[in-house]
Design a protein around this motif. Sequence first.
Motif: not given
Length: 293
Positions: A140-144, A181-190
């Motif tokens: 998995d690749v994570l962002v904050t 899912v609410p726990t996912a993310a995107s580069l835009a949101l990061a």
Amino acid sequence: MTPQPPENRDKDAGRWSDLSRPPLNAGALRRALLRPGTLWSALDVVPVTGSTNSDLVARAAAGELSEGAVLVAEEQSAARGRLDRRWSAPPRSGLFVSVYLTPTVPLARWGWLPLLAGVATAAALSRSAGVDTALKWPNDVLVTVDGVERKAGGILAERAADGVVLGIGLNVSLTADELPVPTAASLALAGARNLDRDPLLRAVLRSLEHWYGEWQAVDGDPAACRLQEAYAAGCATLGRQVRAELPGDRSLVGEAVALDADGRLVLATPDGVQHPVDAGDIVHLRPAAGGYA
């Protein structure tokens, strides 16, 4: 200027119906990546498919692929992750790419390929998108986002004929309402400084080519090419209490203390025993009242 026939105007309107999400430029990508002496041998961009991984696995089985074939989809209708999880995203909102590789290193070291892809992808995103990235073992690749680590991408490796198909899926421009899912993310949101998918894809593929070349040059030795070191340095799982959901409905809780020479996650349990984990789902445990949740 010659007027376009109605059917062509309709086709173009479909491609550009969301101006904030333009289509990938397949011709420019080929000119930039398909050069003599490089890894990449072919690159196709399709509007939609079920799964780019499934497509390349089938083409490899039919003997239709050479090493370095790349397939990119603007949309996937049956995308798969680890443990056969399904996920979806709006058209042109992410990068959905699979590549075909035929390593010449010992088969026992092929398990490093998804970890290698994780290192390559994280490094490319840090440089080209300007976001801090981390890796959750194994793929998995994570962002904050708002101080919380979230998954923005994943990697899936599948055996195919004489090689491996590596699939990389990244959420690029998804909004909070579009997340699977609410726990996912995107580069835009990061808060990424660049959401243009063309340079992002070029960066990911060039980084993957670099790390794959380094790994092959030392016969797949992860220490000699510093892959093991790079993965450990960027891995958010190490040093944390985790729960490993193992095959057979078993689980193991302990501290993730190391990554061994085979790419396995080593857990130290309260009884003082170290357990290497080579397959399973890892849950990062957070401090909570009365223990971990």
